[in-house]
Structures are given as C-alpha cells and as structure tokens.
Scaffold this motif. Structure first.
Motif, PDB file in Angstrom:
ATOM      1  N   SER A  16       0.847  -1.191   0.000  1.00  0.00           N
ATOM      2  CA  SER A  16       0.000   0.000   0.000  1.00  0.00           C
ATOM      3  C   SER A  16       0.880   1.237   0.000  1.00  0.00           C
ATOM      4  CB  SER A  16      -0.911   0.015   1.232  1.00  0.00           C
ATOM      5  OG  SER A  16      -1.699   1.197   1.271  1.00  0.00           O
ATOM      6  N   LEU A  17       0.347   2.311  -0.527  1.00  0.00           N
ATOM      7  CA  LEU A  17       1.014   3.602  -0.466  1.00  0.00           C
ATOM      8  C   LEU A  17       0.471   4.453   0.670  1.00  0.00           C
ATOM      9  CD1 LEU A  17       1.179   4.335  -4.273  1.00  0.00           C
ATOM     10  CD2 LEU A  17       3.120   3.979  -2.735  1.00  0.00           C
ATOM     11  N   ARG A  18      -0.433   3.880   1.435  1.00  0.00           N
ATOM     12  CA  ARG A  18      -1.018   4.579   2.580  1.00  0.00           C
ATOM     13  C   ARG A  18      -0.514   3.921   3.856  1.00  0.00           C
ATOM     14  NH1 ARG A  18      -6.724   4.401  -0.433  1.00  0.00           N
ATOM     15  NH2 ARG A  18      -6.221   5.991  -1.973  1.00  0.00           N
ATOM     16  N   ASN A  30      -6.453  -2.702  -0.999  1.00  0.00           N
ATOM     17  CA  ASN A  30      -5.666  -1.707  -1.741  1.00  0.00           C
ATOM     18  C   ASN A  30      -6.071  -1.506  -3.199  1.00  0.00           C
ATOM     19  OD1 ASN A  30      -4.695  -3.958  -3.051  1.00  0.00           O
ATOM     20  ND2 ASN A  30      -2.592  -3.739  -2.348  1.00  0.00           N
ATOM     21  N   ASN A  62      -8.226   0.214  -4.581  1.00  0.00           N
ATOM     22  CA  ASN A  62      -8.522   1.609  -4.912  1.00  0.00           C
ATOM     23  C   ASN A  62      -7.254   2.459  -5.039  1.00  0.00           C
ATOM     24  OD1 ASN A  62      -8.094   1.237  -2.180  1.00  0.00           O
ATOM     25  ND2 ASN A  62      -9.393   2.939  -1.578  1.00  0.00           N
ATOM     26  N   GLU A  63      -6.104   1.902  -4.718  1.00  0.00           N
ATOM     27  CA  GLU A  63      -4.835   2.616  -4.844  1.00  0.00           C
ATOM     28  C   GLU A  63      -4.123   2.348  -6.166  1.00  0.00           C
ATOM     29  OE1 GLU A  63      -2.165   2.558  -1.394  1.00  0.00           O
ATOM     30  OE2 GLU A  63      -3.736   1.440  -0.343  1.00  0.00           O
ATOM     31  N   PRO A  76      -4.378   3.375  -9.286  1.00  0.00           N
ATOM     32  CA  PRO A  76      -3.873   4.563 -10.005  1.00  0.00           C
ATOM     33  C   PRO A  76      -2.728   5.251  -9.265  1.00  0.00           C
ATOM     34  CG  PRO A  76      -6.267   4.531  -9.976  1.00  0.00           C
ATOM     35  CD  PRO A  76      -5.818   3.437  -9.032  1.00  0.00           C
ATOM     36  N   ASP A  77      -2.807   5.278  -7.926  1.00  0.00           N
ATOM     37  CA  ASP A  77      -1.715   5.877  -7.141  1.00  0.00           C
ATOM     38  C   ASP A  77      -0.419   5.090  -7.317  1.00  0.00           C
ATOM     39  OD1 ASP A  77      -3.519   7.760  -6.182  1.00  0.00           O
ATOM     40  OD2 ASP A  77      -3.933   6.626  -4.344  1.00  0.00           O
ATOM     41  N   ASN A 103       1.052   6.032 -10.705  1.00  0.00           N
ATOM     42  CA  ASN A 103       1.645   7.373 -10.654  1.00  0.00           C
ATOM     43  C   ASN A 103       2.927   7.383  -9.823  1.00  0.00           C
ATOM     44  OD1 ASN A 103      -0.306   8.543 -12.314  1.00  0.00           O
ATOM     45  ND2 ASN A 103      -1.681   8.887 -10.594  1.00  0.00           N
ATOM     46  N   PHE A 104       2.938   6.684  -8.703  1.00  0.00           N
ATOM     47  CA  PHE A 104       4.134   6.604  -7.864  1.00  0.00           C
ATOM     48  C   PHE A 104       5.283   5.947  -8.627  1.00  0.00           C
ATOM     49  CE2 PHE A 104       6.703   4.140  -4.781  1.00  0.00           C
ATOM     50  CZ  PHE A 104       7.260   5.201  -4.079  1.00  0.00           C
ATOM     51  N   LYS A 112       6.682   8.251 -11.131  1.00  0.00           N
ATOM     52  CA  LYS A 112       7.429   9.330 -10.484  1.00  0.00           C
ATOM     53  C   LYS A 112       8.856   8.911 -10.136  1.00  0.00           C
ATOM     54  CE  LYS A 112       7.341  12.207  -6.348  1.00  0.00           C
ATOM     55  NZ  LYS A 112       6.650  12.453  -5.085  1.00  0.00           N
ATOM     56  N   TYR A 171     -10.290   6.607 -14.137  1.00  0.00           N
ATOM     57  CA  TYR A 171      -8.998   7.276 -14.031  1.00  0.00           C
ATOM     58  C   TYR A 171      -8.361   7.411 -15.395  1.00  0.00           C
ATOM     59  CZ  TYR A 171      -9.174   6.792  -8.990  1.00  0.00           C
ATOM     60  OH  TYR A 171      -9.536   6.889  -7.678  1.00  0.00           O
TER      61      TYR A 171
END
Length: 180
Positions: A78-80, A124, A126-127, A129-130, A133-134, A137, A173
């Motif tokens: 997870s990114l959260r 996870n 729903n993450e 797209p995050d 993007n991460f 990046k 998205y």
C-alpha cells in the motif's frame, strides 16, 4: 545449508542469472549472503535478481549492491501508511518508503530496471492509479498480481455488483500511456 552451497560452487562460473524470490524476505536469509559473495567473487557478471519487501536495509546490503550485479524488485502492499501497516504487521511504512527510494536511486545509478509489485487485494485495489503514478514518479516498472488466497483478501470472490463498482471506479482514471 552449507552443503548445498558447496554443491553449487562448480556451477557458479557458468550462471547467467539467479533469482531470489518467493522465500520470504531475501535479505534476512543468511545462506543468501554466502551465495551472493560467491557469485560476486567467481562470476561478477551474473545477474542477481532479488525480490524484497524493503523492510531491511543496512550497510551490508548496500555494500553487496555496489559490488554485485543486482537487479531489485520490491513488493509493496500500500502507499497509505495505515493500510500498509495493517497488512504488513510490525513493518514501518516510513522505513520501507525510504528503502524504496534507495533502491530506485541505486537502479538509476547502475542503469538497471526497477520494479514495484503489488498484490491487488480488497484493502488496496482503490490505490492502483496511485501505484502507477508513484512508479512513474520514481522510474519504476509497476506490476500487479492477483490474490487467490486468503479468500478474505481476494477480489475474485466478491459479488458481481462489487466487482462492477470496482471496475467502474478504476475505469474513471485517466492514466498516462507509454510508461513502464
């Protein structure tokens, strides 16, 4: 153990690539260090592919990475912070993210691809797209894996209505094309 390591010695000069994955955290297995040292000494061009959860980083790992021909992949849940630490008990999200940045920088310095793998779960999805993007990046390839078990984390056994909701949300998205 050491007997197995001794049996491998005659093959080490001929190896093109080795993979250390699906064995828990690769950097916590003592025998791996002995094998990596042998590979570095006897066959420095051999590609050493390691899949890690990035929970462990120390001077010994950094030294090995600099001396060997390593390619790193990281499993990230997870990114959260809250979600990550609920999934990966006793792990520090902040430490893992710091280690991931180290691996991304290492990969760039050594012109190696870097991959972040995510097991898509109820916690996870729903993450996604995050994650993409991460990865874009920091210059990492993004890969996603299906979770079949345990069933309470899997998506495949959700009711069709819930799966349609997930599909609808993720389809909304606008993600970049042509990226790793």
């Amino acid at each position: 153990g050491d007997v197995f390591l001794e049996q491998l010695q005659e093959f080490i000069p001929y190896l093109k690539e080795t993979r250390f994955c699906s064995s828990g955290e690769a950097f916590l297995i003592k025998l791996h260090y002995k094998l990596w040292e042998s590979l570095i000494e006897k066959n420095p061009s051999c590609l050493i592919v390691v899949q890690t959860n990035a929970t462990v980083m120390n001077a010994r790992i950094k030294d090995l990475l600099e001396r060997g021909n390593f390619k790193i992949g990281v499993s990230l849940d997870s990114l959260r912070k809250e979600t990550y630490e609920a999934i990966r008990l006793n792990a520090s999200f902040d430490r893992v993210m710091e280690n991931i940045q180290y691996y991304a920088d290492y990969s760039k310095r050594h012109n190696k691809s870097f991959t972040i793998s995510t097991c898509v779960m109820r916690q996870n999805w729903n993450e996604l797209p995050d994650f993409i993007n991460f990865c874009n990046k920091i210059g990492a390839n993004a890969t996603f894996h299906k979770v079949w078990n345990p069933l309470q984390y899997a998506l495949h056994n959700l009711p069709a209505v819930k799966l349609q909701e997930i599909h609808t949300e993720l389809s909304g998205y606008d993600l970049p094309s042509g990226t790793p």
